[in-house]
Write an enzyme that holds these catalytic residues in place. Structure first.
Site, mmCIF file in Angstrom:
data_model
loop_
_atom_site.group_PDB
_atom_site.id
_atom_site.type_symbol
_atom_site.label_atom_id
_atom_site.label_comp_id
_atom_site.label_asym_id
_atom_site.label_seq_id
_atom_site.Cartn_x
_atom_site.Cartn_y
_atom_site.Cartn_z
ATOM 1 N N ARG A 126 44.697 41.151 57.994
ATOM 2 C CA ARG A 126 45.453 40.212 57.769
ATOM 3 C C ARG A 126 46.795 40.220 57.523
ATOM 4 O O ARG A 126 47.113 41.463 56.971
ATOM 5 C CB ARG A 126 44.796 39.136 56.537
ATOM 6 C CG ARG A 126 44.694 39.528 55.238
ATOM 7 C CD ARG A 126 46.065 39.588 54.613
ATOM 8 N NE ARG A 126 45.898 39.861 53.034
ATOM 9 C CZ ARG A 126 46.907 39.825 52.348
ATOM 10 N NH1 ARG A 126 48.169 40.376 52.740
ATOM 11 N NH2 ARG A 126 46.716 40.183 50.955
ATOM 12 N N GLU A 225 48.035 30.528 49.469
ATOM 13 C CA GLU A 225 48.866 31.293 48.691
ATOM 14 C C GLU A 225 50.254 31.467 49.404
ATOM 15 O O GLU A 225 51.259 31.120 48.737
ATOM 16 C CB GLU A 225 48.389 32.631 48.336
ATOM 17 C CG GLU A 225 49.407 33.458 47.537
ATOM 18 C CD GLU A 225 48.583 34.949 47.228
ATOM 19 O OE1 GLU A 225 47.374 34.916 46.795
ATOM 20 O OE2 GLU A 225 49.671 35.939 47.113
ATOM 21 N N ARG A 229 48.484 32.919 56.358
ATOM 22 C CA ARG A 229 47.751 33.777 56.449
ATOM 23 C C ARG A 229 46.999 33.952 57.880
ATOM 24 O O ARG A 229 46.470 32.997 58.219
ATOM 25 C CB ARG A 229 46.727 33.857 55.401
ATOM 26 C CG ARG A 229 47.321 34.065 53.986
ATOM 27 C CD ARG A 229 47.954 35.650 53.785
ATOM 28 N NE ARG A 229 48.329 35.684 52.585
ATOM 29 C CZ ARG A 229 47.714 36.190 51.486
ATOM 30 N NH1 ARG A 229 46.337 36.691 51.492
ATOM 31 N NH2 ARG A 229 48.322 36.381 50.406
ATOM 32 N N CYS A 271 53.754 36.550 46.669
ATOM 33 C CA CYS A 271 53.363 37.807 45.712
ATOM 34 C C CYS A 271 54.310 38.808 46.284
ATOM 35 O O CYS A 271 54.081 39.313 47.471
ATOM 36 C CB CYS A 271 51.817 37.846 45.997
ATOM 37 S SG CYS A 271 51.338 39.239 44.902
ATOM 38 N N THR A 273 53.507 41.898 46.122
ATOM 39 C CA THR A 273 52.417 42.805 46.404
ATOM 40 C C THR A 273 52.165 42.792 48.017
ATOM 41 O O THR A 273 51.857 43.923 48.912
ATOM 42 C CB THR A 273 51.029 42.958 46.040
ATOM 43 O OG1 THR A 273 50.521 41.574 46.269
ATOM 44 C CG2 THR A 273 51.066 43.192 44.502
ATOM 45 N N ARG A 280 47.103 43.618 54.880
ATOM 46 C CA ARG A 280 45.994 43.922 54.339
ATOM 47 C C ARG A 280 44.744 44.260 55.095
ATOM 48 O O ARG A 280 44.323 43.533 55.827
ATOM 49 C CB ARG A 280 45.619 43.113 53.140
ATOM 50 C CG ARG A 280 44.332 43.828 52.221
ATOM 51 C CD ARG A 280 44.135 43.028 50.898
ATOM 52 N NE ARG A 280 43.146 42.120 51.016
ATOM 53 C CZ ARG A 280 41.724 42.066 50.739
ATOM 54 N NH1 ARG A 280 41.525 43.463 50.456
ATOM 55 N NH2 ARG A 280 41.030 41.384 51.047
ATOM 56 N N ARG A 309 37.944 45.914 45.886
ATOM 57 C CA ARG A 309 37.833 44.548 45.263
ATOM 58 C C ARG A 309 36.454 44.038 45.354
ATOM 59 O O ARG A 309 35.581 44.948 45.829
ATOM 60 C CB ARG A 309 38.717 43.586 46.309
ATOM 61 C CG ARG A 309 39.978 43.622 46.120
ATOM 62 C CD ARG A 309 40.949 42.583 46.879
ATOM 63 N NE ARG A 309 42.393 42.764 46.753
ATOM 64 C CZ ARG A 309 43.333 42.129 47.395
ATOM 65 N NH1 ARG A 309 42.791 40.958 47.998
ATOM 66 N NH2 ARG A 309 44.616 42.456 47.217
ATOM 67 N N GLU A 314 39.711 39.176 45.849
ATOM 68 C CA GLU A 314 40.284 39.531 44.648
ATOM 69 C C GLU A 314 39.788 38.792 43.652
ATOM 70 O O GLU A 314 39.446 37.592 43.495
ATOM 71 C CB GLU A 314 41.953 38.920 44.871
ATOM 72 C CG GLU A 314 42.728 39.110 43.798
ATOM 73 C CD GLU A 314 44.094 39.800 44.088
ATOM 74 O OE1 GLU A 314 44.779 38.915 44.875
ATOM 75 O OE2 GLU A 314 44.338 40.913 43.881
HETATM 76 P P1 ADP Z 1 43.377 38.303 51.099
HETATM 77 O O1 ADP Z 1 44.430 38.464 50.050
HETATM 78 O O2 ADP Z 1 43.570 39.352 52.095
HETATM 79 O O3 ADP Z 1 43.364 36.871 51.722
HETATM 80 P P2 ADP Z 1 40.888 38.055 49.390
HETATM 81 O O4 ADP Z 1 40.473 39.243 48.298
HETATM 82 O O5 ADP Z 1 41.483 36.758 48.402
HETATM 83 O O6 ADP Z 1 42.062 38.481 50.215
HETATM 84 O O7 ADP Z 1 39.955 37.887 50.162
HETATM 85 C C1 ADP Z 1 39.696 36.840 51.246
HETATM 86 C C2 ADP Z 1 38.541 36.645 51.733
HETATM 87 O O8 ADP Z 1 38.242 37.638 52.668
HETATM 88 C C3 ADP Z 1 37.270 36.853 50.899
HETATM 89 O O9 ADP Z 1 36.109 35.685 51.127
HETATM 90 C C4 ADP Z 1 36.845 37.974 51.131
HETATM 91 O O10 ADP Z 1 35.417 38.358 50.811
HETATM 92 C C5 ADP Z 1 37.056 38.064 52.538
HETATM 93 N N1 ADP Z 1 37.077 39.486 53.059
HETATM 94 C C6 ADP Z 1 37.822 40.599 52.692
HETATM 95 N N2 ADP Z 1 37.821 41.585 53.663
HETATM 96 C C7 ADP Z 1 36.710 41.175 54.298
HETATM 97 C C8 ADP Z 1 35.949 42.044 55.369
HETATM 98 N N3 ADP Z 1 36.332 43.181 55.401
HETATM 99 N N4 ADP Z 1 34.741 41.404 55.905
HETATM 100 C C9 ADP Z 1 34.408 40.180 55.357
HETATM 101 N N5 ADP Z 1 35.272 39.573 54.641
HETATM 102 C C10 ADP Z 1 36.351 40.014 54.059
HETATM 103 C C1 CIR Z 2 47.537 39.720 39.681
HETATM 104 O O1 CIR Z 2 48.583 39.730 39.150
HETATM 105 O O2 CIR Z 2 46.539 39.879 39.402
HETATM 106 C C2 CIR Z 2 47.530 38.578 40.978
HETATM 107 N N1 CIR Z 2 48.777 38.165 41.073
HETATM 108 C C3 CIR Z 2 47.341 39.544 42.236
HETATM 109 C C4 CIR Z 2 47.988 40.620 42.660
HETATM 110 C C5 CIR Z 2 47.801 41.498 43.833
HETATM 111 N N2 CIR Z 2 46.663 41.794 43.888
HETATM 112 C C6 CIR Z 2 46.167 43.162 43.621
HETATM 113 O O3 CIR Z 2 46.880 44.117 43.323
HETATM 114 N N3 CIR Z 2 44.789 43.333 43.614
#
Ligand code: ADP
Ligand code: CIR
Length: 356
Positions: A126, A225, A229, A271, A273, A280, A309, A314
């Site tokens: 993404r 966020e 995205r 963010c 990060t 990511r 994660r 997250e």
């Molecule tokens: P991001 O910051 O990339 O949006 P999140 O940690 O909030 O990440 O995850 C967003 C969604 O994407 C969650 O539902 C997570 O389970 C899903 N997800 C992340 N990586 C994968 C993957 N490789 N395959 C399937 N789902 C994924």
């Molecule tokens: C945090 O501080 O935990 C959230 N704002 C997310 C920060 C970025 N995520 C991460 O490094 N896992």
């Protein structure tokens, strides 16, 4: 000015409380008394204050980072704090470094991940974009949410042939549809306390929704966020295909919408990060031997610049031994280099699993 002063007073109060709390966050590490005293009265053109950036981190000592930019200018106005957090998170990117120009490279030149298809369940890449001219969530008005949604809908409509995505607004979806999309890992939720206290859920579900193609391999989140995205994902381990699809789609969108970009920090995001490439690249993966000792698993991953994660993303736990492993760094290297770092690291991690 009155609101601003109230926020500064609240900040002063919350900061004193924060000093007594135990926290491993980067906010705790870098918002020292000295730094605080120097930047506490700064504010952005839109009257964004330090409280607007640090509120969530002050409330949640369990945050990893704990700091958000209330708008694009916050990165300059509170630079002393942001630069320290940024260079800690994006290892090696220092105060005077400049993010390289965008280079997505040739997806076909990526190494294959998990060549024997033994561990990887699904692959996702993404990136994030902010629409020029709008602040980030804490300072967005209801009107801003609706306008951004309209701009993105318009971009997807104009490029229907290339992107082939329909829009599904959160306010028009049934509860069953929403739950199914979340369960299948396609859709975001609004139950992350850390984001809630960063003021990312105001006016919910106004302006929020998801674009996706019929196969649900290309998706876009509207006003989660970040303003946008863009996501490419599918079952299996075809990183080249997944990355290639994202590369094409972002190219098409960039011809339609102007996105916020900074000469030093690359694409700007809520963010810190996510700055730079905003990429990511993750896999859902089962590494049962490594997962027996989570501290060790996370440490080894970190040595290869990877983050672990839970299954739901997250701040979630693993379900059935499935973990989300992705690149940590997004800033200071090109898109292609991010993908190389992730794929090489992942192959090393698989080797570590096989050694056990
Ligand atoms: P991001 O910051 O990339 O949006 P999140 O940690 O909030 O990440 O995850 C967003 C969604 O994407 C969650 O539902 C997570 O389970 C899903 N997800 C992340 N990586 C994968 C993957 N490789 N395959 C399937 N789902 C994924
Ligand atoms: C945090 O501080 O935990 C959230 N704002 C997310 C920060 C970025 N995520 C991460 O490094 N896992």
């Amino acid at each position: 000015e009155k609101v601003r002063n109230q926020k500064m007073k609240k900040m002063a109060c919350e900061y004193e409380k924060f000093l007594t709390k135990d926290s491993k966050s980067l906010l705790k590490k870098y918002l020292t008394r000295d730094v605080y005293e120097r930047i506490k009265e700064n504010f952005t053109r839109l009257n964004g204050t330090l409280l607007d950036c640090a509120q969530s981190g002050l409330t949640h000592p369990e945050s990893n980072v704990g700091l958000y930019a209330c708008d694009q200018h916050a990165y300059k106005v509170f630079a002393e704090l942001f630069d320290a957090v940024i260079s800690d998170y994006h290892v090696g990117f220092c105060k005077n470094d400049v993010h390289p120009p965008s280079n997505w490279g040739d997806p076909a030149k990526l190494p294959s991940i998990d060549p024997e298809s033994k561990y990887v369940i699904s692959t996702r890449v993404r990136c994030a974009r902010s629409v020029c001219g709008y602040p980030f969530c804490p300072l967005m008005t209801e009107q801003d949410y609706l306008e951004i949604q309209e701009k993105l809908k318009c971009a997807f409509r104009t490029k229907q042939a290339e992107l082939n995505c329909e829009y599904y607004g959160l306010d028009k979806m049934t509860e069953e549809q929403r739950q199914q999309l979340v369960a299948d890992h396609f859709l975001f939720r609004n139950d992350d306390k850390i984001l809630e206290d960063a003021n990312a859920y105001q006016f919910w579900p106004k302006g929020r929704g998801i674009f996706h193609n019929p196969e649900k391999k290309l998706l876009a989140w509207c006003c989660e966020e970040d303003h946008l995205r863009l996501i490419s994902m599918e079952k299996g381990n075809d990183l080249r295909g997944v990355y290639g699809r994202l590369k094409n789609a972002i190219g098409v969108l960039e011809s339609q919408v102007q996105f916020s970009h900074d000469d030093r920090l690359g694409y700007l995001t809520f963010c810190p990060t996510n700055l730079g490439t905003t990429i990511r690249a993750s896999v859902h993966i089962k590494l049962p031997k490594l997962a027996k000792d989570m501290d060790n698993f996370k440490n080894i991953a970190k040595q290869y610049s990877l983050q672990v994660r839970g299954t739901g993303g997250e701040h979630t736990e693993s379900v059935g031994g499935v973990y989300d492993v992705s690149n940590i760094r997004r800033l200071g290297l090109t898109e292609f280099e991010v993908l190389m770092e992730m794929s090489q690291g992942l192959n090393k991690l698989i080797q570590e699993e096989e050694k056990l």
